[in-house]
Design a protein around this motif. Structure first.
Motif, PDB file in Angstrom:
ATOM      1  N   LYS A 380      25.038  -5.116  -7.151  1.00  0.00           N
ATOM      2  CA  LYS A 380      24.223  -3.914  -6.938  1.00  0.00           C
ATOM      3  C   LYS A 380      22.772  -4.302  -6.642  1.00  0.00           C
ATOM      4  N   SER A 383      22.167  -5.058  -3.050  1.00  0.00           N
ATOM      5  CA  SER A 383      22.313  -3.994  -2.056  1.00  0.00           C
ATOM      6  C   SER A 383      20.956  -3.548  -1.532  1.00  0.00           C
TER       7      SER A 383
ATOM      8  N   PHE B 655      29.135  -5.041  -2.689  1.00  0.00           N
ATOM      9  CA  PHE B 655      27.909  -4.779  -3.445  1.00  0.00           C
ATOM     10  C   PHE B 655      28.238  -4.055  -4.752  1.00  0.00           C
ATOM     11  N   GLY B 699      29.778  -0.820  -1.192  1.00  0.00           N
ATOM     12  CA  GLY B 699      28.898  -0.700  -2.355  1.00  0.00           C
ATOM     13  C   GLY B 699      28.876   0.710  -2.911  1.00  0.00           C
TER      14      GLY B 699
END
Lengths: 385, 786
Positions: A380, A383, B655, B699
Motif C-alpha cells: 500500500k 501505491s 499494491f 491495489g
C-alpha cells in the motif's frame, strides 16, 4: 519383442498409441481396444498376456452402442485381485482421462486412487509431453519385471529383495533411517506380495516424494546451482550420478540421487555441513573441485513488499515456482500423510501471499496472517494513490 | 300321540264368539268401517287352530324408511328416481320453511301419474312386483331406475306427513292420499292402519305431487346442494339446456331444486353453474334427427362462430373426415372450456375452478337423459383428450380438466348405443367410436380456433403462426396522455369566461389561469418525457438485439472450444511426431517451418484451453467474491504461451495482498481480462516496438479495488478516451454503414463496451488515464471491494 500394452478407450486414441509407440520404438506396443461388457473384457485378458493396461476412466459405451455401467476402476480392481495369484495379471495399470472426468469422480473418493500406477491427464500432460509419458510407461513395466525376477531369486530377507530392486547394498539400506524398510514390509513372507505392492511403495513414497531420494531440481538446489544459467550443469549432474546416483527400478524415467550420499559427499570432500553453506560458496567449491567454470549460483527469490531477504542456504524448492528455497523462507505444505523418513515440502512466501497457493499446513496460518499484513502494508505504501 | 290338553292352548270360546258377533255387526252396519272389519277378521284369524300367518307390525315402515336410506339426500334421490320411472320430463323440488325442522318439501313431476288401481296396487303395496315385471317405462321405455318397490318409504325418512296428489291424463279428477307416518306405531298390524283417500280437482294434466310436511331435519343451502349433487350424478344437470326436446323427442328429464322463503322461489345455485359464467367459451354441437350438424362456440372474449372452417385443420386431424359427414343422429354437446390462470377469469376463483375441474372436469355422457358411467367420471378419458394432450403434439390446453360438459344422445330404442348388460358403459360399436371422434374433433376445432385468436401456437413448428400484435406499454401511455389532454381542453372550453352562468363559476374557480398554465406545462413535459422513453426504449431494443447475437456467438464459441478439444490433442500429437521426423531429415528449412508450425499450434491450443476453462467456469452461476490477484495470476498462467509467442512480457504489480471484490461471476473477470489483454496485444503488435510489456497493477483505493492494465502499444489518442467504450468503436478497422453485424462484432468494437457494462453493473468505473512512464496506454478500473 516389444512389451504389449492394451489401451481401452471409447474415444479414438490411435494418435496416442502411435505417439507412445514412437516414444520407445521397438520397446512398447500399445494397441487400441474399444470398451466392451465385462465378460468380453475378461475374455480379452484371458486370451492374451499384456505387460500393461491403459484405461480410460469413463468407458461409457461399447462400439455397438450398448451402455457400460462400470468404470475403469472395476476392471482395475479385477486385475489387481487376479494379480495376487496370477503373475500374468500382476502388471501395471495406467489411467488416461480428461481433467473434467477426473474432477467429476476420480478425485472425489480415494479408494480407486490406489489402483493405478500412474494417472495421466489427456489434454495437458499427454498433449504436451507424450514422449516422456511413453518412457515412463516403459520404465514402470521394466520395474515390474525387475521386481518379479527379484522375487523369483528367492531372496533371503525382505532387505535382500529391496537391495536388489533399489540396486544398493544391504549395508547401505541399514545406514538409512531404520524405519524405512521395516515400516512397509516386515518379514520374508511378504516377498510373496504381488509386484504391484512393491512398485506402488517405491513409486509413490520413494521416487515421487523427496526424502531418501531427491530429483534433479532438488539436487541443483542443494548444490546451489541455477540450472538455466549454468552450461556446465549437465556435466556436474553426471558426476553426481556417478558418485551417488540412484540405479534402482524406475530410475530411468525418474532420475534420482541418494539424499544421504550427497551430504556425505560434501562432508567428506569439503569437511563441512552442506546445509549451512550459502549458495555462492557451494558453487565456488564445486567449480574448484570439478574444474567447471560455467556454473552459476542460484539467486534467492524475492517477494514484492517483503522486507526480508530470502536466504541462499537452499535445501528445498518452492513447490509453486520450483525455485531453490531455504525452508525457513517458506510455508509448510499441508500433506495428509508423511513418513518419518520423507522430507517436508514448502511454498515460498511469494507463492502463498502473492500467487495465492492455499494448501499450507494449518500450523502456518498465524504466521501467514502476520506476513500477509506486513506485505500488504508495504505494498500500500508503494501505491501512487 | 296327541298334544291335546297339553301343548295346545284352547281358544277362549267366549272371546272368539264375541269377535264373530262384532264382525257380523260391522258387516251389516250402514256405514262400512273397513278398519274395524280388517281388525276383527285379523283377530278372528288368530283363533285358527290349524294354520298360522305372518303379520306385519306397522313399526316396520319406520325401519324400512330409516334403514334403507341412510342420508336425506339419498331419500330425495329415490323419489326423483320414481318420477323418472313414471316418464316424467321435469321434476321440481321446492323446500319451504326448510331452514328448520318441521318445514315442507313439495316434489312435483309431470310423469304419467297413477290411477286409483295403480296407487293401491302399486304405490301402497310393499315390495310390489310391478317394476320387476315391467322393467321399461310405458311411454319412453326408460330403464326404470327403482327396482325393489320400496324406495317410496324414503319419504317416511324425510317427514312425518305425506300427501300424494296424482292424476293421469285420462282421469277427470285427481286422487289425493294423506299418510300420517306417526300412526304407524309398533304393536299395530300394518294392514289395519288406513290413510284417507279422496278425489280432488286436477292440479295438472298428468303427474304426481308429493307433499312432505313436518320435515324431520333442517335443510341448509349446503344440504340442498348436496342433495342436488347426488341427484345430478344420476341425471343430466338441469343447467345444461336440453336441445333435444325437439318434436317427437320428448324423452328428457330434468330436475330443479328451489327454496321458498316467503313466497318467492329461489334457485339454489350449484357450484358448476357458478363457474360457467367464467368459462372462456361455451362449445356446442348438435346433430339433429335428420343428421344435420351444427357446431360452434360462444365466448365473451372471442365472439361467436358456427360451423367455421379453420386454417390448418387438415394438419391437425389424420383422417381428414369432415365434421358433417358423421353418420350420427340426435346428438347434443354442450361443454364449457376453461384455461385456468390465463387471466380470463377472476384470480380469486382460480383455485376453486382448478380444483373443481380436477374433480368434475371432462365430458359426461347422458343417454336418454340418464347418466352413463363411466364416461366422463374422474380419471376416465373416454374421448382420449388426456392421452392426446399429454403427447404434446398440439400446444393449446385441451385435457379433460379444461372442460366441463355433457354430451347427450337420444336413442329411445336403445339400438344405436347399446348398453352393456352390466349397465356399466355402452358396447364399443361403430356409433360409439363415431361419437367419440365427432366430439373430439368439435372440441379440438374450437380449442385451436381460440388458440389462434389468442395468438398462440397450435403445434410446434407451425409455420403460419404470427404472434398477436401487442399494444406496447409506451403506446398505451401515449394514448392516455392524449386522452388527458382532450379531457383538459374540454374542461377549459366549458369554463371559458364567455360562459358566465352561475353554475359554472365553481369550475372556473377550480381551474384558475395559474393552474391551467401549470397543467399545460406538465402535459408538454409529459410529452417530451414520452419521447425520451421511446428513444430510450429503442436504444434498449437495439442493445438487446446485439446481446442476443453475442449470446448466440458465446454459445457457439463454448461449443466449439469444447468440441475441438477432442481433435486438439490428436492434432498436437501428430504434429509432434511430424516435427520429430522433419528434424531428422536435417533440412534446416523443413525443421524451421515445422518449428513455427508447432509454436503456432501451441498458441492456438492455449487459447482453446483458456476458453474451454472460461466456459466451464460459466457453469458456476453463483456470485462470489473474486480474489483479483488470484484471477490475474491464473489468467497470466494460461496466456503465457501466447505472450511468449508474441514476445510480450507479462508483469503483475500488486499494491495490496487483499484484492477481494464484491460478489461477481468468475467468468465476468474472464471477459474483462481477455478483452483488455487482446486489446493490448493488438496495440503492441501495431506499435511494433522492441519494448513489449503488459503490466497489471492491483491495489486498494478507498473502498474500491483498483485494477490497471498498461501496455507499450500504439496508444489511444486523448480525444478517443471516452469513445472507445461506445459500441462499435474500433481503432483497427472502422465500421462502415455497409458492414454486417458479424463484422461489427468481430471487428473488436464491442469488447470494451462489454467490459464497461460488466463493471458499471457492479457500480464500478472504467476509464483511460495518463499512462505511467514508459507505457502508452493505461486502463483504470475500480470495483467495490468485498
Amino acid at each position: 519383442m516389444p512389451h504389449e500394452l492394451i489401451y481401452i478407450d471409447d474415444d479414438n486414441v490411435g494418435e496416442y498409441c502411435k505417439s507412445l509407440n514412437s516414444a520407445c520404438p521397438g520397446e512398447i506396443n500399445v494397441t487400441e481396444e474399444k470398451p466392451l461388457q465385462f465378460d468380453q473384457i475378461r475374455e480379452l485378458f484371458n486370451t492374451k498376456n499384456y505387460a500393461g493396461v491403459i484405461l480410460d476412466l469413463n468407458l461409457d459405451k461399447t462400439p455397438t452402442g450398448e451402455l457400460i455401467d462400470f468404470k475403469a476402476n472395476t476392471v482395475a480392481q479385477w486385475i489387481r485381485d487376479k494379480g495376487v495369484r496370477e503373475p500374468n495379471f500382476d502388471i501395471p495399470i495406467f489411467l488416461f482421462s480428461s481433467d473434467d472426468n477426473l474432477k467429476a469422480s476420480y478425485y472425489k473418493e480415494h479408494t480407486a486412487q490406489v489402483l493405478y500406477d500412474e494417472v495421466y491427464e489427456k489434454h495437458t500432460r499427454l498433449e504436451s509431453d507424450i514422449e516422456n509419458v511413453g518412457k515412463e510407461l516403459l520404465d514402470i513395466i521394466n520395474g515390474y519385471n525387475q521386481i518379479k525376477s527379484a522375487k523369483n531369486a528367492n531372496p533371503k530377507s525382505i532387505k535382500n529383495l529391496y537391495s536388489n530392486i533399489l540396486n544398493c547394498s544391504i549395508d547401505f539400506l541399514d545406514s538409512l533411517d531404520s524405519r524405512f524398510i521395516p515400516s512397509e514390509h516386515l518379514n520374508l513372507e511378504e516377498t510373496n506380495l504381488p509386484s504391484f505392492e512393491f512398485a506402488d511403495f517405491i513409486l509413490h513414497e520413494v521416487i515421487w516424494h523427496p526424502g531418501i531420494l531427491i530429483d534433479e531440481k532438488l539436487l541443483a538446489a542443494r548444490l546451489g546451482v541455477d540450472i538455466e544459467l549454468s552450461a556446465d550443469w549437465e556435466v556436474l549432474r553426471n558426476k553426481m550420478s556417478d558418485l551417488f546416483g540412484y540405479q534402482g527400478i524406475f530410475g530411468k524415467a525418474w532420475p534420482r540421487w541418494w539424499a544421504k550420499e550427497l551430504v556425505s559427499f560434501w562432508y567428506e570432500t569439503f569437511n563441512e555441513h552442506l546445509r549451512s553453506v550459502p549458495a555462492d560458496e557451494r558453487i565456488k567449491k564445486l567449480q574448484e573441485k570439478f574444474r567447471l567454470t560455467k556454473l552459476k549460483s542460484a539467486e534467492p527469490m524475492s517477494t514484492r513488499g517483503w522486507p526480508e531477504k530470502y536466504k541462499s542456504t537452499f535445501w528445498t524448492i518452492c513447490e509453486f515456482s520450483k525455485k531453490p528455497l531455504d525452508p525457513t523462507d517458506g510455508f509448510l505444505v499441508n500433506e495428509k500423510t508423511l513418513k518419518v523418513w520423507q522430507d517436508n515440502r514448502y511454498f515460498s512466501i511469494d507463492a502463498v501471499i502473492l500467487k495465492r497457493q492455499k494448501n499450507i499446513h494449518p500450523l502456518e496460518k498465524n504466521r501467514l496472517l502476520e506476513i500477509d499484513q506486513i506485505i500488504d502494508n508495504n505494498l500500500k505504501a508503494m501505491s501512487e494513490y | 300321540m296327541s298334544f291335546e290338553g297339553k301343548g295346545r292352548v284352547m281358544p277362549d270360546k267366549s272371546k272368539f264368539e264375541k269377535l264373530k258377533e262384532e264382525l257380523q255387526e260391522a258387516l251389516e252396519a250402514k256405514e262400512t268401517d273397513y278398519d274395524r272389519i280388517l281388525f276383527l277378521s285379523t283377530e278372528i284369524a288368530k283363533f285358527d287352530a290349524n294354520n298360522v300367518r305372518f303379520t306385519v307390525d306397522a313399526g316396520h315402515i319406520d325401519r324400512l324408511g330409516k334403514e334403507l336410506v341412510g342420508k336425506p339426500e339419498i331419500a330425495v334421490a329415490e323419489l326423483v328416481k320414481n318420477a323418472y320411472d313414471a316418464d316424467a320430463k321435469e321434476v321440481s323440488l321446492v323446500f319451504e320453511q326448510a331452514w328448520y325442522v318441521g318445514g315442507k318439501l313439495t316434489i312435483t313431476d309431470n310423469g304419467t301419474g297413477m290411477t286409483r288401481d295403480e296407487l293401491i296396487n302399486g304405490f301402497m303395496r310393499i315390495s310390489s312386483a310391478d317394476k320387476v315385471n315391467n322393467p321399461l317405462s310405458r311411454i319412453f321405455k326408460r330403464q326404470r331406475a327403482g327396482r325393489k318397490g320400496i324406495g317410496r318409504f324414503a319419504v317416511q325418512k324425510l317427514g312425518k306427513k305425506l300427501t300424494i296428489i296424482t292424476q293421469t291424463s285420462e282421469m277427470t279428477e285427481a286422487i289425493k292420499v294423506n299418510i300420517d307416518w306417526t300412526k304407524f306405531e309398533k304393536n299395530k298390524e300394518i294392514g289395519t292402519i288406513s290413510s284417507q283417500i279422496e278425489s280432488t280437482d286436477k292440479l295438472m294434466h298428468h303427474g304426481t305431487i308429493l307433499v312432505i310436511e313436518q320435515l324431520n331435519g333442517s335443510w341448509s343451502d349446503a344440504d340442498i346442494k348436496r342433495a342436488y349433487r347426488y341427484v345430478s350424478k344420476l341425471i343430466r344437470p338441469a343447467h345444461f339446456k336440453n336441445k333435444l326436446s325437439i318434436e317427437n323427442q320428448e324423452n328428457t328429464f330434468s330436475v330443479s331444486f328451489y327454496r321458498t322463503r316467503i313466497s318467492e322461489h329461489t334457485i339454489i345455485a350449484d357450484e358448476q353453474k357458478m363457474i360457467f359464467d367464467q368459462a372462456l367459451a361455451k362449445i356446442t354441437a348438435t346433430i339433429d334427427a335428420e343428421g344435420n350438424v351444427t357446431w360452434g362456440y360462444d365466448s365473451k372474449h372471442f365472439g361467436k362462430e358456427e360451423n367455421f372452417d379453420f386454417f390448418g385443420k387438415d394438419k391437425l386431424f389424420d383422417d381428414k373426415k369432415e365434421l358433417d359427414t358423421y353418420n350420427l343422429k340426435n346428438i347434443f354437446l354442450e361443454a364449457y372450456y376453461f384455461i385456468p390462470s390465463s387471466g380470463f377469469h377472476a384470480k380469486q376463483d382460480d383455485n376453486r375452478i382448478t380444483e373443481l375441474l380436477k374433480q368434475e372436469g371432462g365430458i359426461k355422457l347422458y343417454r336418454n337423459g340418464f347418466r352413463v358411467s363411466p364416461y366422463g367420471d374422474q380419471y376416465d378419458d373416454w374421448l382420449g383428450l388426456d392421452a392426446s394432450s399429454d403427447s404434446r403434439v398440439f400446444l393449446p390446453p385441451y385435457a379433460n380438466r379444461h372442460f366441463m360438459g355433457v354430451v347427450e344422445v337420444l336413442d329411445l330404442e336403445g339400438q344405436v348405443f347399446e348398453e352393456r348388460s352390466s349397465r356399466e358403459g355402452l358396447l364399443e360399436n361403430t356409433s360409439l367410436t363415431e361419437l367419440k371422434e365427432f366430439i373430439y374433433k368439435v372440441l379440438l376445432s374450437v380449442v385451436f380456433r381460440i388458440a389462434a385468436k389468442r395468438g398462440r401456437k397450435i403445434y410446434t413448428g407451425q409455420e403460419d403462426w404470427e404472434p398477436k400484435p401487442r399494444i406496447k406499454p409506451h403506446e398505451q401511455v401515449q394514448e392516455t396522455v392524449m386522452q388527458l389532454q382532450t379531457a383538459f381542453s374540454n374542461v377549459y372550453s366549458e369554463s371559458t369566461p364567455n360562459n358566465e352562468e352561475e353554475n359554472d363559476t365553481i369550475v372556473t374557480a377550480a381551474i384558475s389561469n395559474e393552474a391551467k398554465t401549470q397543467i399545460d406545462s406538465l402535459l408538454s413535459t409529459l410529452n417530451e418525457q414520452m419521447d425520451e422513453v421511446r428513444a430510450e426504449r429503442q436504444r434498449e431494443i437495439d442493445e438487446i438485439a446485439m446481446l442476443r447475437v453475442l449470446a448466440g456467438m458465446g454459445v457457439s464459441i463454448g461449443e466449439f472450444s469444447h468440441e475441438v478439444r477432442h481433435y486438439s490433442t490428436e492434432f498436437k500429437l501428430g504434429m509432434d511426431r511430424l516435427h520429430k521426423d522433419l528434424i531428422s531429415t536435417q533440412s534446416e528449412m523443413l525443421s524451421s517451418q515445422s518449428d513455427t508450425l508447432n509454436k503456432n499450434l501451441d498458441g492456438l491450443l492455449s487459447y482453446i484451453r483458456y476458453f474451454d476453462a472460461n466456459i466451464a467456469a460459466n457453469v458456476q452461476r453463483e456470485l462470489c467474491s473474486i480474489d483479483l490477484l488470484e484471477q490475474v495470476e491464473l489468467f497470466i498462467e494460461k496466456m503465457q504461451p501466447i505472450a511468449h509467442r508474441q514476445n510480450i512480457q507479462l508483469i503483475v504489480e500488486p499494491f495490496t495482498t487483499k484484492a477481494y471484490t464484491l460478489p461477481m461471476h468468475v467468468s465476468e473477470w474472464g471477459s474483462i481480462l481477455i478483452n483488455l489483454f487482446t486489446n493490448s496485444v493488438k496495440a503492441i503488435s501495431r506499435a511494433n516496438t522492441k519494448k513489449r510489456i503488459i503490466k497489471y497493477k492491483i491495489g486498494k483505493l478507498n473502498n474500491n479495488i483498483y485494477f490497471e492494465i498498461l501496455d507499450t502499444g500504439d496508444g489511444i489518442p486523448v480525444e478517443n478516451y471516452s469513445l472507445v467504450f461506445e459500441p462499435f468503436f474500433t481503432t483497427s478497422a472502422p465500421t462502415t454503414p455497409f458492414s454486417t453485424t458479424q463484422q461489427e462484432i468481430s471487428g473488436t468494437g464491442l469488447g470494451l463496451k462489454i467490459v464497461k457494462d460488466i463493471i458499471t453493473s457492479y457500480n464500478g468505473t472504467i476509464s483511460i488515464t495518463e499512462p505511467d512512464e514508459g507505457f502508452s496506454t493505461k486502463f483504470h478500473i475500480e470495483i467495490p471491494q468485498a
